[in-house]
Structures are given as structure tokens and as C-alpha cells.
Motif scaffolding. Structure first.
Motif, PDB file in Angstrom:
ATOM      1  N   ASP A 157       0.836  -1.199   0.000  1.00  0.00           N
ATOM      2  CA  ASP A 157       0.000   0.000   0.000  1.00  0.00           C
ATOM      3  C   ASP A 157       0.872   1.251   0.000  1.00  0.00           C
ATOM      4  O   ASP A 157       2.012   1.238   0.461  1.00  0.00           O
ATOM      5  N   GLY A 158       0.307   2.327  -0.520  1.00  0.00           N
ATOM      6  CA  GLY A 158       0.988   3.613  -0.457  1.00  0.00           C
ATOM      7  C   GLY A 158       1.783   3.987  -1.688  1.00  0.00           C
ATOM      8  O   GLY A 158       2.367   5.073  -1.739  1.00  0.00           O
ATOM      9  N   LEU A 159       1.837   3.109  -2.682  1.00  0.00           N
ATOM     10  CA  LEU A 159       2.555   3.397  -3.927  1.00  0.00           C
ATOM     11  C   LEU A 159       1.564   3.417  -5.090  1.00  0.00           C
ATOM     12  O   LEU A 159       0.693   2.559  -5.191  1.00  0.00           O
ATOM     13  N   THR A 160       1.717   4.390  -5.972  1.00  0.00           N
ATOM     14  CA  THR A 160       0.834   4.488  -7.124  1.00  0.00           C
ATOM     15  C   THR A 160       1.249   3.508  -8.214  1.00  0.00           C
ATOM     16  O   THR A 160       2.394   3.035  -8.249  1.00  0.00           O
ATOM     17  N   ASP A 161       0.315   3.244  -9.132  1.00  0.00           N
ATOM     18  CA  ASP A 161       0.645   2.398 -10.278  1.00  0.00           C
ATOM     19  C   ASP A 161       1.860   2.930 -11.025  1.00  0.00           C
ATOM     20  O   ASP A 161       2.759   2.169 -11.414  1.00  0.00           O
ATOM     21  N   GLU A 162       1.900   4.233 -11.244  1.00  0.00           N
ATOM     22  CA  GLU A 162       2.970   4.795 -12.063  1.00  0.00           C
ATOM     23  C   GLU A 162       4.333   4.699 -11.393  1.00  0.00           C
ATOM     24  O   GLU A 162       5.360   4.612 -12.081  1.00  0.00           O
ATOM     25  N   GLN A 163       4.371   4.671 -10.067  1.00  0.00           N
ATOM     26  CA  GLN A 163       5.649   4.507  -9.373  1.00  0.00           C
ATOM     27  C   GLN A 163       6.221   3.104  -9.551  1.00  0.00           C
ATOM     28  O   GLN A 163       7.440   2.928  -9.551  1.00  0.00           O
ATOM     29  N   VAL A 164       5.363   2.098  -9.687  1.00  0.00           N
ATOM     30  CA  VAL A 164       5.840   0.708  -9.656  1.00  0.00           C
ATOM     31  C   VAL A 164       5.664  -0.054 -10.961  1.00  0.00           C
ATOM     32  O   VAL A 164       6.233  -1.135 -11.129  1.00  0.00           O
ATOM     33  N   LEU A 165       4.898   0.482 -11.908  1.00  0.00           N
ATOM     34  CA  LEU A 165       4.617  -0.239 -13.154  1.00  0.00           C
ATOM     35  C   LEU A 165       5.877  -0.746 -13.826  1.00  0.00           C
ATOM     36  O   LEU A 165       5.937  -1.877 -14.320  1.00  0.00           O
ATOM     37  N   PHE A 166       6.932   0.082 -13.827  1.00  0.00           N
ATOM     38  CA  PHE A 166       8.123  -0.255 -14.600  1.00  0.00           C
ATOM     39  C   PHE A 166       9.023  -1.266 -13.900  1.00  0.00           C
ATOM     40  O   PHE A 166      10.074  -1.640 -14.438  1.00  0.00           O
ATOM     41  N   LEU A 167       8.608  -1.756 -12.711  1.00  0.00           N
ATOM     42  CA  LEU A 167       9.302  -2.897 -12.101  1.00  0.00           C
ATOM     43  C   LEU A 167       9.145  -4.154 -12.942  1.00  0.00           C
ATOM     44  O   LEU A 167       9.897  -5.115 -12.760  1.00  0.00           O
ATOM     45  N   GLY A 168       8.183  -4.167 -13.862  1.00  0.00           N
ATOM     46  CA  GLY A 168       7.963  -5.344 -14.698  1.00  0.00           C
ATOM     47  C   GLY A 168       8.905  -5.457 -15.869  1.00  0.00           C
ATOM     48  O   GLY A 168       9.014  -6.532 -16.471  1.00  0.00           O
ATOM     49  N   ASP A 169       9.611  -4.356 -16.211  1.00  0.00           N
ATOM     50  CA  ASP A 169      10.517  -4.435 -17.361  1.00  0.00           C
ATOM     51  C   ASP A 169      11.599  -3.365 -17.326  1.00  0.00           C
ATOM     52  O   ASP A 169      12.730  -3.638 -16.935  1.00  0.00           O
ATOM     53  N   ILE A 170      11.282  -2.112 -17.684  1.00  0.00           N
ATOM     54  CA  ILE A 170      12.361  -1.185 -18.041  1.00  0.00           C
ATOM     55  C   ILE A 170      13.242  -0.791 -16.862  1.00  0.00           C
ATOM     56  O   ILE A 170      14.434  -0.525 -17.065  1.00  0.00           O
ATOM     57  N   PHE A 171      12.690  -0.735 -15.640  1.00  0.00           N
ATOM     58  CA  PHE A 171      13.549  -0.390 -14.509  1.00  0.00           C
ATOM     59  C   PHE A 171      14.549  -1.509 -14.213  1.00  0.00           C
ATOM     60  O   PHE A 171      15.766  -1.277 -14.185  1.00  0.00           O
ATOM     61  N   PRO A 172      14.115  -2.764 -14.009  1.00  0.00           N
ATOM     62  CA  PRO A 172      15.111  -3.823 -13.815  1.00  0.00           C
ATOM     63  C   PRO A 172      15.989  -4.059 -15.046  1.00  0.00           C
ATOM     64  O   PRO A 172      17.135  -4.491 -14.907  1.00  0.00           O
ATOM     65  N   THR A 173      15.478  -3.767 -16.240  1.00  0.00           N
ATOM     66  CA  THR A 173      16.319  -3.910 -17.437  1.00  0.00           C
ATOM     67  C   THR A 173      17.472  -2.912 -17.400  1.00  0.00           C
ATOM     68  O   THR A 173      18.635  -3.267 -17.646  1.00  0.00           O
ATOM     69  N   GLY A 174      17.175  -1.662 -17.085  1.00  0.00           N
ATOM     70  CA  GLY A 174      18.240  -0.674 -16.958  1.00  0.00           C
ATOM     71  C   GLY A 174      19.180  -0.991 -15.815  1.00  0.00           C
ATOM     72  O   GLY A 174      20.396  -0.816 -15.913  1.00  0.00           O
ATOM     73  N   TRP A 175      18.619  -1.480 -14.704  1.00  0.00           N
ATOM     74  CA  TRP A 175      19.433  -1.832 -13.540  1.00  0.00           C
ATOM     75  C   TRP A 175      20.369  -2.995 -13.871  1.00  0.00           C
ATOM     76  O   TRP A 175      21.567  -2.947 -13.582  1.00  0.00           O
ATOM     77  N   GLN A 176      19.838  -4.057 -14.492  1.00  0.00           N
ATOM     78  CA  GLN A 176      20.683  -5.200 -14.847  1.00  0.00           C
ATOM     79  C   GLN A 176      21.777  -4.781 -15.821  1.00  0.00           C
ATOM     80  O   GLN A 176      22.921  -5.236 -15.714  1.00  0.00           O
ATOM     81  N   ALA A 177      21.432  -3.915 -16.778  1.00  0.00           N
ATOM     82  CA  ALA A 177      22.432  -3.449 -17.747  1.00  0.00           C
ATOM     83  C   ALA A 177      23.598  -2.770 -17.042  1.00  0.00           C
ATOM     84  O   ALA A 177      24.763  -2.929 -17.433  1.00  0.00           O
ATOM     85  N   ALA A 178      23.287  -1.999 -16.001  1.00  0.00           N
ATOM     86  CA  ALA A 178      24.343  -1.311 -15.255  1.00  0.00           C
ATOM     87  C   ALA A 178      25.069  -2.262 -14.308  1.00  0.00           C
ATOM     88  O   ALA A 178      26.305  -2.235 -14.217  1.00  0.00           O
ATOM     89  N   VAL A 179      24.328  -3.110 -13.607  1.00  0.00           N
ATOM     90  CA  VAL A 179      24.945  -4.032 -12.646  1.00  0.00           C
ATOM     91  C   VAL A 179      25.939  -4.958 -13.325  1.00  0.00           C
ATOM     92  O   VAL A 179      27.035  -5.213 -12.808  1.00  0.00           O
ATOM     93  N   GLN A 180      25.581  -5.455 -14.516  1.00  0.00           N
ATOM     94  CA  GLN A 180      26.478  -6.417 -15.156  1.00  0.00           C
ATOM     95  C   GLN A 180      27.735  -5.751 -15.717  1.00  0.00           C
ATOM     96  O   GLN A 180      28.664  -6.436 -16.151  1.00  0.00           O
ATOM     97  N   CYS A 181      27.814  -4.426 -15.639  1.00  0.00           N
ATOM     98  CA  CYS A 181      29.061  -3.721 -15.958  1.00  0.00           C
ATOM     99  C   CYS A 181      30.038  -3.721 -14.792  1.00  0.00           C
ATOM    100  O   CYS A 181      31.201  -3.346 -14.968  1.00  0.00           O
TER     101      CYS A 181
END
Length: 389
Positions: A157-181
Motif C-alpha cells: 500500500d501507499g505506492l501508485t501504479d505509475e511509481q511501480v509499473l516499470f518494475l515489470g521491465d524497463i527499470f530492472p532492465t536498466g538496472w541489470q544493464a548497469a549491474v552487469q558492468c
């Protein structure tokens, strides 16, 4: 129910389709509250990815409310809010136990066909060709989620759809791209592409402590968004990427290079870009690898190339000898979403990042077909589109 349906190249329609039903006891049915158009959806729109069929439901970035749960799914309850990762995973096979969820050995129901194309099948993906399972996507009012007891991220509770929607793809995709560097505090990180994935990659690199982040694109709105986050920007239509990167790194080149563009990369005044377009037009090459060539050329010896951008088939004239002799490390792949989701959700809750910054357009699902064109053509300052069923 209503959904956005692929009917051929450059032909996405808002149509009535059958409601999903529980097909396996581990399934769940999600009532979609918010979904989005991803840059990799444009590869389907433009007809560059094989395996699409008329009537396929689009979309792999979505979230919503659980409205039905299979009899062998104790992990979910009706009424819970969940983000659904674009990668479908069983949680039990050898790869899942290692956290390699995007290459789950069980979730691709068209495994035999994918084995023939890729050597070994990838995981099943929502709304992304029959080579990845042919699963209906999330640009719809309802979605059936296979292996839903594992394939979800619960939202507190307490988080909007728009804050968390991108946990399904583009946020972890960008994070993984950076982490694997494996970013070090002394590193310059160069990112090709300032679209949604590039924006998330940039902010991930900053959170991971990069000394300097350089973003390469040509769209003014995207470059402005990157500068607002603290990046040095290069407009490749106005200046030489090679010369500017040399200047920014005292002639040594960036230690880490990230391709957040993928198979439809563009270039100006470049012979290799003309070559790629010609070969692509006569079906002698499927993808345009200009960015890969440029990264190999400019990366500092013993550096790392990270590739979150999607590639679908065959590429040509890759200077692999340069990559080998410079001792470059390659890291790539679809995103293991749930490997990162707990940490990224925590960072959102703590206020370290609000991924909704990337949204420029909010429209109804019915307006989706027109927004595919707007997004593809980068019109009206469009960087990221969110759809409401």
C-alpha cells in the motif's frame, strides 16, 4: 474484453477478444489497471521480429488486481495488487534456481520451435512472438498469468501504479544493464540510446556510483531528460561520438559501454548504417548493429560491453577481432526481473528514485494504436506511453 491486437506490420488494432480463463492450477487472472508501450514492442510493430501471428495480443509491461486464482497457487489472493514481470518463470528448474529467470527451462510452451532458432529456448514472454511461447500480452483489460505463484511482484500500500509499473521491465532492465558492468567509482559509463531503457540505465549507473555517465542520442527531449539526471550528452546528429568520447576520457575511451538501442539503431552520415539498411531491405540481415560496432571501437581495452537492447536474428560486419584483441567482456540478455525486484522496490519506497519520471503520455487503451505511431516516430515529445484500460 478489449485489447490491442497485432494484425500485421504497422497494424495494431483495438479489438474485442475472448476473456482469459484459468488453464492450469498455478495460473491467476489479473484485471489490468495500467500498462505501457515498450520500445521493444516497436520491433513487433515494425515487423522486425519473427513469429507473430494475426490476432496476437500485444504488451508485456502491465500490472493490476488479482481477480481469480488457480487451485495450486497459494502465493496470491484475490484483491492483491501485483506487477507482472515480462519474463514468465517456473521458479523450479535449474536456471530459475540460479536466478536466471529469463531463460527458464519450462515456461516457453513453444520450446521445440525456439530450440531450432536459438539452440536452446528462452523463457516464455508475454505478448512477444510465438518463439517465446505465444502468450497473450498485457495491453488488455484482463490477462492470464501462467506460473503466477512465482511470476509476480506484490505491491505494498501507499505506492501508485505509475511509481511501480516499470518494475515489470524497463527499470530492472536498466538496472541489470548497469549491474552487469560491475561499475567502479572511477568509471566512465557510455550509454547509447536515451529512450526509456536508456533513462533507467543512466539513473541506475548513477545510483551504482559511476564517476561520469555519457548518453548518446539525437532526440532533443530525450537528451534533455538525460541531462536533468546529471548525464553528459552527445547528439550524434550534430557531433562525432568517437571524438567526443575521446575528449571526455582523455583519449582512453569509456570503461563501460551499454547498448540500450538494439536492433533498430540509427546513424547519420555513416556508411555502415546505409549498408545495414540495404542488407535489411533484401533480407540478408535482420538487425542493424551500428551501435555494437561503435561500442567495440570506442570501449577502453579490458572494458565491458553490456547489451540490454533487443536483437532478434542475424547481424553483419561485426569487428569481433577488435573485441577479442582488446579483451572486452560481453554481458547481455533478457532481464531476470525478479532477481532485482525486491531491491528496486525498496529503493522506490525509500525515495531514491521515482520511475514515473519517464512518462510523457497518458492515454486510454483505445488510443493505443495511434500512440504506437507517435512513440515510434518520436513525435509530440513522446518518450514513454502509459495506457489505461
Amino acid at each position: 474484453m478489449k485489447a490491442l491486437v497485432w494484425q500485421g506490420k504497422k497494424d495494431i488494432r483495438y479489438e474485442t477478444v475472448p476473456d482469459p480463463v484459468i488453464e492450469h492450477p498455478r495460473d491467476a487472472i489479473i484485471k489490468v489497471s495500467t500498462c505501457a508501450i515498450c520500445g521493444s514492442d516497436l520491433h513487433l510493430f515494425d515487423g522486425f521480429m519473427p513469429g507473430m501471428k494475426s490476432g496476437d495480443i500485444m504488451g508485456h509491461e502491465f500490472m493490476g488486481e488479482v481477480v481469480e486464482v488457480g487451485s495450486e497457487n497459494p502465493a496470491l489472493r484475490i484483491g492483491e495488487r501485483v506487477v507482472i514481470p515480462f519474463t514468465i518463470f517456473c521458479g523450479e528448474c535449474d536456471q530459475c534456481r540460479r536466478g536466471n529467470f529469463s531463460v527458464c527451462e519450462r515456461s516457453n510452451r513453444n520450446k521445440d520451435a525456439a530450440d531450432k532458432v536459438f539452440g536452446h529456448a528462452t523463457a516464455g514472454l508475454f505478448g512477444y512472438t510465438h518463439l517465446t511461447g505465444g502468450y497473450p500480452g498485457g495491453q488488455a483489460e484482463y490477462v492470464r498469468v501462467p506460473f503466477a505463484d512465482k511470476t509476480h511482484v506484490k505491491i505494498p500500500d501507499g505506492l501508485t501504479d505509475e511509481q511501480v509499473l516499470f518494475l515489470g521491465d524497463i527499470f530492472p532492465t536498466g538496472w541489470q544493464a548497469a549491474v552487469q558492468c560491475e561499475i567502479e567509482p572511477t568509471d566512465t559509463v557510455a550509454i547509447w540510446g536515451a529512450g526509456p531503457v536508456g533513462q533507467m540505465t543512466l539513473r541506475s549507473a548513477i545510483l551504482l556510483g559511476a564517476k561520469q555517465v555519457v548518453v548518446i542520442d539525437r532526440v532533443p527531449e530525450r537528451l534533455a531528460m538525460a541531462r536533468a539526471a546529471g548525464a553528459v550528452t552527445i547528439d550524434f546528429s550534430e557531433e562525432s561520438v568517437l571524438d567526443r568520447l575521446k575528449d571526455l576520457t582523455q583519449g582512453k575511451g569509456p570503461e563501460k559501454c551499454i547498448d540500450a538501442v538494439g536492433m533498430e539503431s540509427h546513424a547519420t552520415r555513416s556508411f555502415d548504417a546505409l549498408y545495414d539498411r540495404a542488407k535489411q531491405a533484401v533480407m540478408l540481415e535482420t538487425d542493424r548493429p551500428h551501435v555494437l560496432r561503435e561500442m567495440i571501437y570506442v570501449c577502453r581495452p579490458a572494458g565491458t560491453l553490456s547489451v540490454p537492447g533487443v536483437y532478434g536474428g542475424l547481424i553483419d560486419k561485426i569487428p569481433f577481432g577488435a573485441a577479442m584483441n582488446k579483451g572486452l567482456t560481453w554481458r547481455m540478455g533478457q532481464t531476470h526481473v525478479n532477481r532485482w525486484s525486491d531491491e528496486l522496490l525498496r529503493r522506490i519506497q525509500e525515495g531514491q528514485i521515482d520511475p514515473s519520471f519517464v512518462i510523457t503520455h497518458r492515454v486510454s487503451l483505445a488510443d493505443g494504436p495511434d500512440m504506437y505511431k507517435t512513440f515510434r516516430d518520436k513525435e509530440d515529445g513522446c518518450i514513454k506511453v502509459v495506457l489505461k484500460p
